[in-house]
Design a protein around this motif. Structure first.
Motif, PDB file in Angstrom:
ATOM      1  N   TYR A 310      11.963  -7.930 -13.065  1.00  0.00           N
ATOM      2  CA  TYR A 310      10.206  -7.990 -11.844  1.00  0.00           C
ATOM      3  C   TYR A 310       9.190  -7.358 -12.503  1.00  0.00           C
ATOM      4  CZ  TYR A 310       8.263  -8.334  -7.510  1.00  0.00           C
ATOM      5  OH  TYR A 310       7.607  -8.407  -6.279  1.00  0.00           O
ATOM      6  N   VAL A 311       9.195  -6.175 -13.091  1.00  0.00           N
ATOM      7  CA  VAL A 311       7.683  -5.721 -13.051  1.00  0.00           C
ATOM      8  C   VAL A 311       7.325  -6.314 -14.187  1.00  0.00           C
ATOM      9  CG1 VAL A 311       7.263  -3.311 -13.703  1.00  0.00           C
ATOM     10  CG2 VAL A 311       8.656  -3.469 -11.750  1.00  0.00           C
ATOM     11  N   LEU A 312       8.628  -6.650 -15.587  1.00  0.00           N
ATOM     12  CA  LEU A 312       8.108  -7.133 -17.156  1.00  0.00           C
ATOM     13  C   LEU A 312       7.372  -8.344 -16.919  1.00  0.00           C
ATOM     14  CD1 LEU A 312      10.612  -5.411 -18.561  1.00  0.00           C
ATOM     15  CD2 LEU A 312       8.090  -4.784 -19.012  1.00  0.00           C
ATOM     16  N   ASP A 313       7.217  -8.646 -15.126  1.00  0.00           N
ATOM     17  CA  ASP A 313       6.836 -10.706 -14.714  1.00  0.00           C
ATOM     18  C   ASP A 313       5.693 -10.555 -15.611  1.00  0.00           C
ATOM     19  OD1 ASP A 313       6.706 -13.315 -13.715  1.00  0.00           O
ATOM     20  OD2 ASP A 313       5.806 -12.623 -12.709  1.00  0.00           O
ATOM     21  N   ALA A 314       4.560 -11.512 -15.719  1.00  0.00           N
ATOM     22  CA  ALA A 314       3.348 -11.510 -16.328  1.00  0.00           C
ATOM     23  C   ALA A 314       3.036 -11.150 -15.358  1.00  0.00           C
ATOM     24  CB  ALA A 314       3.153 -13.219 -16.718  1.00  0.00           C
ATOM     25  N   GLU A 315       2.839 -12.162 -13.918  1.00  0.00           N
ATOM     26  CA  GLU A 315       1.987 -11.455 -12.871  1.00  0.00           C
ATOM     27  C   GLU A 315       1.574 -10.513 -11.578  1.00  0.00           C
ATOM     28  OE1 GLU A 315       0.759 -13.912  -8.369  1.00  0.00           O
ATOM     29  OE2 GLU A 315       1.459 -15.367 -10.193  1.00  0.00           O
ATOM     30  N   ASN A 316       3.240 -10.195 -11.673  1.00  0.00           N
ATOM     31  CA  ASN A 316       3.521  -8.364 -11.501  1.00  0.00           C
ATOM     32  C   ASN A 316       3.137  -7.457 -12.468  1.00  0.00           C
ATOM     33  OD1 ASN A 316       4.492  -9.937  -8.960  1.00  0.00           O
ATOM     34  ND2 ASN A 316       7.148 -10.206  -9.730  1.00  0.00           N
ATOM     35  N   GLY A 317       2.981  -7.516 -13.429  1.00  0.00           N
ATOM     36  CA  GLY A 317       2.560  -6.324 -14.774  1.00  0.00           C
ATOM     37  C   GLY A 317       0.758  -6.492 -14.165  1.00  0.00           C
ATOM     38  N   ALA A 318       0.046  -7.596 -14.457  1.00  0.00           N
ATOM     39  CA  ALA A 318      -0.767  -8.095 -14.057  1.00  0.00           C
ATOM     40  C   ALA A 318      -1.554  -7.524 -13.223  1.00  0.00           C
ATOM     41  CB  ALA A 318      -1.114  -9.467 -14.024  1.00  0.00           C
ATOM     42  N   THR A 319      -1.019  -7.484 -12.108  1.00  0.00           N
ATOM     43  CA  THR A 319      -0.627  -6.983 -10.348  1.00  0.00           C
ATOM     44  C   THR A 319      -0.465  -5.751 -10.581  1.00  0.00           C
ATOM     45  OG1 THR A 319       0.230  -8.700  -9.546  1.00  0.00           O
ATOM     46  CG2 THR A 319      -0.013  -7.114  -8.331  1.00  0.00           C
ATOM     47  N   LEU A 320       0.030  -5.168 -10.853  1.00  0.00           N
ATOM     48  CA  LEU A 320       0.353  -3.021 -11.189  1.00  0.00           C
ATOM     49  C   LEU A 320      -1.072  -2.838 -12.154  1.00  0.00           C
ATOM     50  CD1 LEU A 320       2.271  -1.221 -10.959  1.00  0.00           C
ATOM     51  CD2 LEU A 320       3.178  -1.359 -12.958  1.00  0.00           C
ATOM     52  N   THR A 321      -1.228  -3.246 -13.350  1.00  0.00           N
ATOM     53  CA  THR A 321      -2.489  -3.002 -14.125  1.00  0.00           C
ATOM     54  C   THR A 321      -3.929  -3.458 -13.224  1.00  0.00           C
ATOM     55  OG1 THR A 321      -1.053  -2.852 -15.984  1.00  0.00           O
ATOM     56  CG2 THR A 321      -3.373  -3.003 -15.860  1.00  0.00           C
ATOM     57  N   ASN A 322      -3.863  -3.574 -12.722  1.00  0.00           N
ATOM     58  CA  ASN A 322      -5.403  -4.019 -11.725  1.00  0.00           C
ATOM     59  C   ASN A 322      -4.908  -3.117 -10.505  1.00  0.00           C
ATOM     60  OD1 ASN A 322      -5.961  -6.391 -13.134  1.00  0.00           O
ATOM     61  ND2 ASN A 322      -5.188  -8.030 -12.159  1.00  0.00           N
ATOM     62  N   TRP A 323      -4.082  -2.965 -10.093  1.00  0.00           N
ATOM     63  CA  TRP A 323      -3.903  -2.011  -9.269  1.00  0.00           C
ATOM     64  C   TRP A 323      -3.841  -0.620  -9.244  1.00  0.00           C
ATOM     65  CZ3 TRP A 323      -0.397   2.320  -7.569  1.00  0.00           C
ATOM     66  CH2 TRP A 323      -0.273   1.981  -5.909  1.00  0.00           C
ATOM     67  N   ASN A 324      -3.584  -0.126 -10.439  1.00  0.00           N
ATOM     68  CA  ASN A 324      -3.533   1.618 -10.916  1.00  0.00           C
ATOM     69  C   ASN A 324      -4.415   1.548 -11.986  1.00  0.00           C
ATOM     70  OD1 ASN A 324      -2.173   0.959 -13.215  1.00  0.00           O
ATOM     71  ND2 ASN A 324      -0.212   1.320 -12.452  1.00  0.00           N
ATOM     72  N   TYR A 325      -4.964   0.979 -12.490  1.00  0.00           N
ATOM     73  CA  TYR A 325      -6.006   0.388 -13.898  1.00  0.00           C
ATOM     74  C   TYR A 325      -4.928   1.710 -15.409  1.00  0.00           C
ATOM     75  CZ  TYR A 325     -10.055  -0.966 -11.514  1.00  0.00           C
ATOM     76  OH  TYR A 325     -11.330  -1.638 -10.777  1.00  0.00           O
ATOM     77  N   TYR A 326      -3.647   1.743 -15.250  1.00  0.00           N
ATOM     78  CA  TYR A 326      -3.533   2.260 -16.399  1.00  0.00           C
ATOM     79  C   TYR A 326      -3.117   1.070 -17.242  1.00  0.00           C
ATOM     80  CZ  TYR A 326      -2.831   5.839 -14.770  1.00  0.00           C
ATOM     81  OH  TYR A 326      -3.258   7.722 -14.314  1.00  0.00           O
ATOM     82  N   GLY A 327      -3.154   0.986 -18.498  1.00  0.00           N
ATOM     83  CA  GLY A 327      -2.634   0.053 -19.597  1.00  0.00           C
ATOM     84  C   GLY A 327      -1.355  -0.199 -19.355  1.00  0.00           C
ATOM     85  N   THR A 328      -1.601  -1.932 -19.522  1.00  0.00           N
ATOM     86  CA  THR A 328      -0.298  -2.362 -19.696  1.00  0.00           C
ATOM     87  C   THR A 328       0.378  -3.041 -21.020  1.00  0.00           C
ATOM     88  OG1 THR A 328       1.302  -4.550 -19.030  1.00  0.00           O
ATOM     89  CG2 THR A 328      -1.150  -4.905 -18.725  1.00  0.00           C
ATOM     90  N   PRO A 329       1.681  -2.545 -20.956  1.00  0.00           N
ATOM     91  CA  PRO A 329       1.844  -2.982 -22.690  1.00  0.00           C
ATOM     92  C   PRO A 329       1.958  -4.886 -22.057  1.00  0.00           C
ATOM     93  CG  PRO A 329       3.862  -1.598 -20.889  1.00  0.00           C
ATOM     94  CD  PRO A 329       2.536  -1.755 -19.983  1.00  0.00           C
ATOM     95  N   ASN A 330       2.391  -5.442 -21.393  1.00  0.00           N
ATOM     96  CA  ASN A 330       2.879  -6.414 -20.901  1.00  0.00           C
ATOM     97  C   ASN A 330       1.944  -7.599 -21.532  1.00  0.00           C
ATOM     98  OD1 ASN A 330       4.220  -8.474 -19.696  1.00  0.00           O
ATOM     99  ND2 ASN A 330       5.059  -7.713 -18.280  1.00  0.00           N
ATOM    100  N   GLU A 331       1.869  -8.030 -23.424  1.00  0.00           N
ATOM    101  CA  GLU A 331       1.193  -9.228 -23.576  1.00  0.00           C
ATOM    102  C   GLU A 331       1.287 -10.624 -22.557  1.00  0.00           C
ATOM    103  OE1 GLU A 331       0.450 -10.356 -28.411  1.00  0.00           O
ATOM    104  OE2 GLU A 331       2.352  -9.949 -26.851  1.00  0.00           O
ATOM    105  N   ALA A 332       2.045 -10.612 -22.382  1.00  0.00           N
ATOM    106  CA  ALA A 332       1.891 -11.613 -21.299  1.00  0.00           C
ATOM    107  C   ALA A 332       1.096 -11.750 -19.906  1.00  0.00           C
ATOM    108  CB  ALA A 332       3.744 -12.817 -20.670  1.00  0.00           C
TER     109      ALA A 332
END
Length: 376
Positions: A310-332
């Motif tokens: 679930y966390v590695l889903d493209a949209e969810n991964g972006a939501t997480l990074t947009n929330w905490n400002y850490y780098g995402t390893p999720n290319e999608a």
């Protein structure tokens, strides 16, 4: 309201390769460990189908590191509860797991993943249940501490540096660990400074200040770092890995040692954000990557793998990074991350002087012991 915990990247590029794991319950799929030998005692695969849940999720994580809205959406979608507990350091996490604590999902950093694999504390990945592993950028799929990867999925990455109140220290301040460890400089700071309550990060900062590596294993140098922290204690208001960003922006301390994403979010929410700045000291700093892993003794591994997917889903991964400002390893997720967030973390890929904390084997305990002596 966004909150958070950690950011920035490994500078090595690896091939995109995921080793399938998850055979019969109680066995490794290929009968070997990540080191190529026999499976560590207690490490078992789990047969889990895609989107399968087998109970509530007991989640042990860094504080302010997971978007609560994502948790709520997961609970509603899968009709389970997520119970979160928090730890301050990788060493605290390790101690809990070695003592027999039972969690379904944990988030250790790079070097700690390797230590936990060696100690048989992690279950292998079930790639059937986590197809979104294919969304990871190639550099995050063949890491030194977990080749394959076989036991971990990259979660977020970042740096460890300093948050500075420029209204207190001035605009022309030294971009140096001296802001924590030089008593002649810090004794004039109202409220003093805050240092992370983390053995590898606190001792590592002192080692970098002295011109040594984060991973230096010379006890003479470690004693120098201990003496450096002890000499600075008059200005160290607190050793804290939880509310250091709040302490900075509220004016309780003039300088805070902490993680990039937390600092940026905290500064952005301050009444006067232009008064603050997050810096990487010129002597160098920590570059880290945190990882989702399932403990070998997890009671609900299928729910854990479903949450990982679930966390590695493209949209969810972006939501997480947009929330905490850490780098995402999720290319999608890249195309869905807000430009201002990318602008913050992308340039750090090229920052000089960054080091990744490495497992130093039997020497590791010294970092914990010497920090205890320094805090005295």
């Amino acid at each position: 309201m966004r909150r958070m915990a950690r950011l920035i990247a490994l500078l090595m590029v690896f091939a995109l390769l995921i080793v399938a794991c998850g055979g019969d319950e109680g066995t490794e799929p290929d009968g070997t460990s990540a080191e190529g030998g026999e499976s560590p005692e207690g490490v078992t695969g789990a047969e889990c189908a895609l989107d399968e849940v087998d109970g509530d999720l007991n989640f042990y994580n860094w504080s302010e590191y997971m978007d609560p809205d994502l948790v709520t959406a997961f609970e509603e979608q899968y009709q389970v509860d997520v119970v979160e507990d928090f730890y301050e350091s990788n060493e605290a996490l390790l101690a809990q797991m070695q003592a027999g604590a039972v969690y379904d999902l944990i988030v250790p950093s790079d070097y700690m993943v390797g230590i936990m694999i060696q100690n048989g504390l992690l279950a292998p990945l079930n790639t059937t249940a986590v197809p979104n592993l294919q969304n990871l950028e190639a550099r995050f799929t063949e890491l030194p501490y977990d080749q394959g990867p076989e036991y971990s999925a990259a979660y977020q990455y970042g740096t460890t540096g300093l948050g500075v109140n420029k209204s207190v220290v001035g605009e022309d301040f030294p971009r140096s660990w001296a802001l924590l460890f030089d008593p002649e400089l810090t004794e004039g700071f109202p409220g003093g400074v805050s240092v992370l309550n983390d053995p590898r990060e606190a001792m590592g900062a002192a080692l970098k200040f002295l011109g040594y590596s984060l991973n230096d294993t010379d006890l003479t140098h470690l004693q120098e770092a201990t003496d450096t922290i002890s000499a600075a204690k008059g200005s160290i208001a607190t050793f804290d890995s939880d509310q250091y960003d709040e302490a900075l922006v509220s004016g309780e301390v003039a300088v805070s040692h902490g993680y990039s994403g937390n600092m940026i979010v905290g500064i952005g929410e301050a009444e006067n954000p232009d008064d603050f700045e997050y810096i990487l000291p010129e002597e160098g700093a920590t570059l880290w990557i945190d990882n989702m892993t399932v403990p070998a003794n997890a009671e609900h591994p299928c729910t854990a793998f479903t949450f990982m997917n679930y966390v590695l889903d493209a949209e969810n991964g972006a939501t997480l990074t947009n929330w905490n400002y850490y780098g995402t390893p999720n290319e999608a997720s890249f195309a869905l991350v807000e430009p201002e967030v990318i602008e913050f973390y992308a340039p750090t890929f090229d920052a000089e002087g960054l080091e990744i904390i490495e497992d130093t084997g039997e020497y590791e305990i010294n970092f914990t012991d010497y920090l205890a002596m320094a805090k005295g």
